[in-house]
Design an enzyme around this catalytic site. Structure first.
Site, PDB file in Angstrom:
ATOM      1  N   ILE A 184      48.022 -22.245 -27.314  1.00  0.00           N
ATOM      2  CA  ILE A 184      49.026 -22.139 -28.118  1.00  0.00           C
ATOM      3  C   ILE A 184      49.195 -20.756 -28.284  1.00  0.00           C
ATOM      4  O   ILE A 184      48.279 -19.775 -28.511  1.00  0.00           O
ATOM      5  CB  ILE A 184      48.955 -22.751 -29.438  1.00  0.00           C
ATOM      6  CG1 ILE A 184      48.995 -24.081 -29.518  1.00  0.00           C
ATOM      7  CG2 ILE A 184      50.181 -22.310 -30.424  1.00  0.00           C
ATOM      8  CD1 ILE A 184      48.409 -24.757 -30.786  1.00  0.00           C
ATOM      9  N   SER A 185      50.555 -20.098 -27.932  1.00  0.00           N
ATOM     10  CA  SER A 185      50.963 -18.641 -28.115  1.00  0.00           C
ATOM     11  C   SER A 185      50.144 -17.668 -27.350  1.00  0.00           C
ATOM     12  O   SER A 185      50.143 -17.566 -25.920  1.00  0.00           O
ATOM     13  CB  SER A 185      50.932 -18.350 -29.608  1.00  0.00           C
ATOM     14  OG  SER A 185      51.375 -16.903 -29.743  1.00  0.00           O
ATOM     15  N   SER A 186      48.980 -16.974 -27.836  1.00  0.00           N
ATOM     16  CA  SER A 186      47.881 -16.352 -27.040  1.00  0.00           C
ATOM     17  C   SER A 186      47.220 -17.214 -26.344  1.00  0.00           C
ATOM     18  O   SER A 186      46.831 -16.702 -24.932  1.00  0.00           O
ATOM     19  CB  SER A 186      47.033 -15.468 -28.290  1.00  0.00           C
ATOM     20  OG  SER A 186      46.141 -14.681 -27.388  1.00  0.00           O
ATOM     21  N   HIS A 244      58.842 -19.920 -32.499  1.00  0.00           N
ATOM     22  CA  HIS A 244      57.751 -19.875 -31.799  1.00  0.00           C
ATOM     23  C   HIS A 244      56.685 -20.709 -31.986  1.00  0.00           C
ATOM     24  O   HIS A 244      55.875 -21.348 -31.036  1.00  0.00           O
ATOM     25  CB  HIS A 244      56.984 -18.355 -32.209  1.00  0.00           C
ATOM     26  CG  HIS A 244      55.858 -18.030 -31.403  1.00  0.00           C
ATOM     27  ND1 HIS A 244      55.955 -17.822 -29.909  1.00  0.00           N
ATOM     28  CD2 HIS A 244      54.763 -17.822 -31.958  1.00  0.00           C
ATOM     29  CE1 HIS A 244      54.776 -17.636 -29.477  1.00  0.00           C
ATOM     30  NE2 HIS A 244      53.866 -17.361 -30.658  1.00  0.00           N
TER      31      HIS A 244
END
Length: 435
Positions: free
Chosen positions: A160-162, A301
């Site tokens: 997730i994300s990073s 996001h």
């Protein structure tokens, strides 16, 4: 002739024991019994493992092994978001409960640097074995494979994300390790690249880094130069209202992975599995297409919600479904294509390499021309039709292609503005690696 002296039986026995004991000891050390492997960490408990191998960036390793772990389990690497941790990823997603149901092992890497973000930007992180976080994560996988005799053909990454950005990086650095990935709110491999030590790339996060599919594909392939084997499949998720890693990154990821996997950028199927979702599949129409992309209308996001991991599990093929298996993956052929354009015309050059082990006697190369291009003539093959999905059939003089051999063909075409090289290559029906 004097009689032959016989060695006493006890001497022979002692000699035999002297040889066998070290051998048995070595076998015991290198191949622990199944019971010992099963007890390496407590079952059904998130456990930190230390001393797991090379770890240049001092990551922590957490692992979850279900009580009903399979004999040769699959492995899922679940990578956390910035400010997160392995334990947070464990408690905030359903991967552990899915492991309980399906018997696979989950690895939760955890960052120790102050930012709690994974390194997806340094030159070390963006090449195979270069150092930094990917090397440590690969060591974690190797530990699980050794300890639990895991199935090396069923290793997956998700984040997730990073962690989604790291999923892209892992699949680029180690295409021979992973079978597939699922990235929730990420960016393409190499998009976040920096050379000044910074962990953040504002141009990429802002969605202003735009490249051609070939350029994105070349970036991913450069992480492991010379590799021509199968590439992992990719599932991509992104919200249209993402203001942290903006939505154009979603389209750039699609460009990259369709190019890497040698499939058309035109979806094979488009549907809406849930209200506000648009799902496109590339290269095939089933649950395990080479590339699957899910766009969430109006979502920001932090798009991950409970239940999405189950959809990733289906894409991985770990949910026990009896649907069709994965579509054929590249590996028997490699294709390099370039174009040279002027005004409204261009010439194209395509080099086909047989990377298989058998000689081809007669070949047909399938590919997709960009919209607006029409072939007006060619050499080295006959082309039909002249636009869209094209098939090139060998000429009489170049139809035999031995293992490792290559042939170059070409064509002249008109275009209406898009002079890019073709994509989606197949050789006698099998997908080819592009690049």
């Amino acid at each position: 002739m004097p009689p032959t002296r016989r060695r006493p039986l006890r001497t022979l026995s002692a000699a035999l024991v002297a040889v066998l004991v070290p051998l048995l000891a070595a076998l015991t050390l290198t191949a622990p019994p199944a019971a010992a492997r099963a007890d390496a960490v407590p079952a059904a408990t998130l456990t930190e493992v230390t001393g797991f191998g090379e770890n240049p960036s001092n990551l922590q390793m957490y692992v979850y092994v279900p009580a009903g772990v399979a004999e040769h389990p699959a492995v899922v690497v679940a990578v956390h978001y910035c400010t997160g941790s392995g334990p947070a990823m464990y408690s905030g997603t359903e991967w552990a409960s899915l492991a309980d149901s399906h018997g696979f092992v989950v690895i939760y890497p955890s960052v120790t640097r102050a930012s709690k973000c994974f390194d997806v930007s340094s030159p070390q992180a963006l090449r195979r074995g270069g150092g930094s976080d990917p090397v440590g994560i690969k060591s974690m996988i190797d530990w699980v494979v050794r300890t639990y005799d895991a199935d090396t053909s069923r290793i997956y990454a998700t984040g997730i994300s990073s962690g989604a950005m790291m999923t892209n990086v892992l699949l680029g650095d180690y295409p021979d390790v992973f079978a597939a990935g699922a990235a929730f709110s990420g960016v393409p491999f190499g998009c976040f690249a920096t050379t000044d030590g910074s962990e953040w790339n504002s141009a990429c996060s802002g969605g202003t880094v735009i490249r051609t599919p070939q350029q994105w594909g070349d970036l991913a392939r450069a992480a492991y130069p010379g590799y021509t084997g199968p590439r992992p499949r990719m599932q991509l998720w992104h919200g249209t209202a993402d203001d942290t890693l903006r939505y154009p990154n979603f389209g750039e990821e699609i460009k990259q992975w369709t190019n890497v996997l040698g499939v058309s950028q035109t979806p094979a199927v488009t549907d809406s599995p849930q209200s506000g979702w648009t799902r496109t599949r590339y290269g095939a129409t089933g649950d395990r297409a080479p590339v699957e992309a899910i766009s969430l209308q109006g979502v920001g996001h932090n798009l991950y919600t409970w239940g999405m991991a189950s959809r990733a599990l289906t894409f991985f093929g770990l949910d026990g479904s009896t649907g069709p298996g994965p579509d054929p993956q590249p590996g028997a052929c490699r294709v390099q294509a370039t174009t040279n354009a002027w005004n409204t015309g261009l010439t194209g050059s395509i080099t086909i390499t047989n990377t298989g082990t058998s000689t081809l006697t007669g070949w047909q190369l399938g590919f997709t021309l960009p919209a607006g291009q029409t072939i007006t003539g060619g050499w080295g093959a006959t082309y039909s039709p002249t636009s869209g999905a094209v098939t090139a059939v060998n000429a009489s003089y170049n139809g035999t292609l031995a293992p490792g051999a290559n042939v170059t063909i070409g064509y002249q075409a008109t275009h209406t503005g898009n002079s890019s090289a073709p994509t989606g290559f197949t050789l006698n029906g099998s997908a080819c690696t592009a690049g």
